[in-house]
Design a protein around this motif. Sequence first.
Motif, PDB file in Angstrom:
ATOM      1  N   ARG A  94       0.840  -1.212   0.000  1.00 38.78           N
ATOM      2  CA  ARG A  94       0.000   0.000   0.000  1.00 38.78           C
ATOM      3  C   ARG A  94       0.867   1.250   0.000  1.00 38.78           C
ATOM      4  N   HIS A  95       1.930   1.210   0.777  1.00 41.96           N
ATOM      5  CA  HIS A  95       2.851   2.352   0.821  1.00 41.96           C
ATOM      6  C   HIS A  95       3.467   2.611  -0.550  1.00 41.96           C
ATOM      7  N   ILE A  96       3.897   1.537  -1.223  1.00 37.71           N
ATOM      8  CA  ILE A  96       4.493   1.697  -2.557  1.00 37.71           C
ATOM      9  C   ILE A  96       3.489   2.300  -3.523  1.00 37.71           C
ATOM     10  N   ASN A  97       2.274   1.759  -3.513  1.00 37.12           N
ATOM     11  CA  ASN A  97       1.260   2.203  -4.463  1.00 37.12           C
ATOM     12  C   ASN A  97       0.797   3.623  -4.185  1.00 37.12           C
ATOM     13  N   ARG A  98       0.549   3.917  -2.892  1.00 39.50           N
ATOM     14  CA  ARG A  98      -0.042   5.211  -2.544  1.00 39.50           C
ATOM     15  C   ARG A  98       0.994   6.324  -2.441  1.00 39.50           C
ATOM     16  N   ASP A  99       2.136   6.018  -1.803  1.00 37.25           N
ATOM     17  CA  ASP A  99       3.085   7.075  -1.466  1.00 37.25           C
ATOM     18  C   ASP A  99       4.275   7.173  -2.407  1.00 37.25           C
ATOM     19  N   VAL A 100       4.546   6.084  -3.138  1.00 30.91           N
ATOM     20  CA  VAL A 100       5.725   6.088  -4.003  1.00 30.91           C
ATOM     21  C   VAL A 100       5.330   6.187  -5.478  1.00 30.91           C
ATOM     22  N   ILE A 101       4.582   5.183  -5.949  1.00 30.87           N
ATOM     23  CA  ILE A 101       4.266   5.119  -7.381  1.00 30.87           C
ATOM     24  C   ILE A 101       3.461   6.326  -7.831  1.00 30.87           C
ATOM     25  N   GLN A 102       2.452   6.709  -7.042  1.00 25.23           N
ATOM     26  CA  GLN A 102       1.618   7.837  -7.442  1.00 25.23           C
ATOM     27  C   GLN A 102       2.418   9.136  -7.550  1.00 25.23           C
ATOM     28  N   GLN A 103       3.515   9.217  -6.780  1.00 25.06           N
ATOM     29  CA  GLN A 103       4.314  10.430  -6.814  1.00 25.06           C
ATOM     30  C   GLN A 103       5.248  10.480  -8.020  1.00 25.06           C
ATOM     31  N   VAL A 104       5.683   9.310  -8.490  1.00 25.66           N
ATOM     32  CA  VAL A 104       6.687   9.294  -9.559  1.00 25.66           C
ATOM     33  C   VAL A 104       6.120   8.842 -10.904  1.00 25.66           C
ATOM     34  N   ALA A 105       4.854   8.428 -10.929  1.00 25.72           N
ATOM     35  CA  ALA A 105       4.280   7.909 -12.174  1.00 25.72           C
ATOM     36  C   ALA A 105       3.914   9.060 -13.098  1.00 25.72           C
ATOM     37  N   VAL A 106       4.920   9.616 -13.734  1.00 21.73           N
ATOM     38  CA  VAL A 106       4.718  10.658 -14.734  1.00 21.73           C
ATOM     39  C   VAL A 106       5.138  10.085 -16.076  1.00 21.73           C
ATOM     40  N   TRP A 107       4.186  10.000 -16.998  1.00 28.65           N
ATOM     41  CA  TRP A 107       4.455   9.463 -18.331  1.00 28.65           C
ATOM     42  C   TRP A 107       4.929  10.599 -19.234  1.00 28.65           C
ATOM     43  N   THR A 108       5.771  10.255 -20.168  1.00 23.68           N
ATOM     44  CA  THR A 108       6.241  11.246 -21.135  1.00 23.68           C
ATOM     45  C   THR A 108       5.503  11.061 -22.449  1.00 23.68           C
ATOM     46  N   ALA A 109       4.928  12.147 -22.948  1.00 22.99           N
ATOM     47  CA  ALA A 109       4.193  12.122 -24.216  1.00 22.99           C
ATOM     48  C   ALA A 109       4.656  13.292 -25.070  1.00 22.99           C
ATOM     49  N   ILE A 110       4.299  13.250 -26.332  1.00 27.13           N
ATOM     50  CA  ILE A 110       4.569  14.360 -27.258  1.00 27.13           C
ATOM     51  C   ILE A 110       3.301  15.191 -27.370  1.00 27.13           C
ATOM     52  N   ALA A 111       3.417  16.481 -27.152  1.00 25.46           N
ATOM     53  CA  ALA A 111       2.253  17.369 -27.231  1.00 25.46           C
ATOM     54  C   ALA A 111       1.814  17.530 -28.679  1.00 25.46           C
ATOM     55  N   ARG A 112       0.522  17.357 -28.920  1.00 30.43           N
ATOM     56  CA  ARG A 112      -0.040  17.598 -30.260  1.00 30.43           C
ATOM     57  C   ARG A 112      -0.605  19.002 -30.387  1.00 30.43           C
TER      58      ARG A 112
END
Length: 269
Positions: A94-112
């Motif tokens: 729960r700690h990994i999912n709530r406090d770690v992953i949610q903070q670093v889960a930034v996907w990189t995309a190309i702006a259209r």
Amino acid sequence: MTDFTDDPLYVILRSKREATRFQILVEIAEHQPAVRQQEVAAKLGVTPQAVSEYIRELVDEGLVTAHGRGRYEVTKSGIEWVLRHAEALEAYARHINRDVIQQVAVWTAIARDDIRKGDTVGVFMRDGWLYATGEEQSATGLATMDAAPGEDLGVAQLNGIIQHEEGLIHVCKVPRVERGGSRQVSPDLLREAVRDAEMVGAVGLESYVALRKAGIEPDMFFGAREGVVEAAFHGRECAILIVDEEFTDFLKRLETVGLTYTIHDLIPS
């Protein structure tokens, strides 16, 4: 110095022995009273002798009771031991999912489009590239910065499904040099095999030379195996020429990750 030896999470994560004991107790609890040690061993990747020794220890410690050959049950103390460690693992997850992953889960995309920080954006994949747009899509996220069309953009809080199809992989076996190497390969069959591929990889110098003889410059040589897998995951149709001694292992890799492939014979009959 802090002593973590009584911390169940520390114990289960740092000790392979304790992790195996935990798994065996769970297996016994799930299948008691008839426990097949061969099946437990195969599932955990250890020998049946090791499973037998672990169970003997668990019985001696009062965590398991034995009722004749192959019949075991987890005791009340054993259940409490499993629950204590399971709760520690659950809290850690729960700690990994709530406090770690949610903070670093930034996907990189190309702006259209022109996008501003905080905008809700639609996210989609095309030709293997991830794009973000102001238009509605089946997946959405939150822009973490300003971006002009064509710029890289961070997208957080991604929700929904990104629609895309995985690419087909054309797998072509090439003999090692002691079995004839590129000399055994028909350039015409090779060109036909890779005709529809958007990306071509080569594993082994024999494969590289066979492609060059057919007038084809490979897109990947170093790291070609993983490069082809990654490209296929992103929807690109790929081809890979691979020396025969590594052919079977590569097919197993594709089976493991669930990618679709077709095999081509490059040696004239």
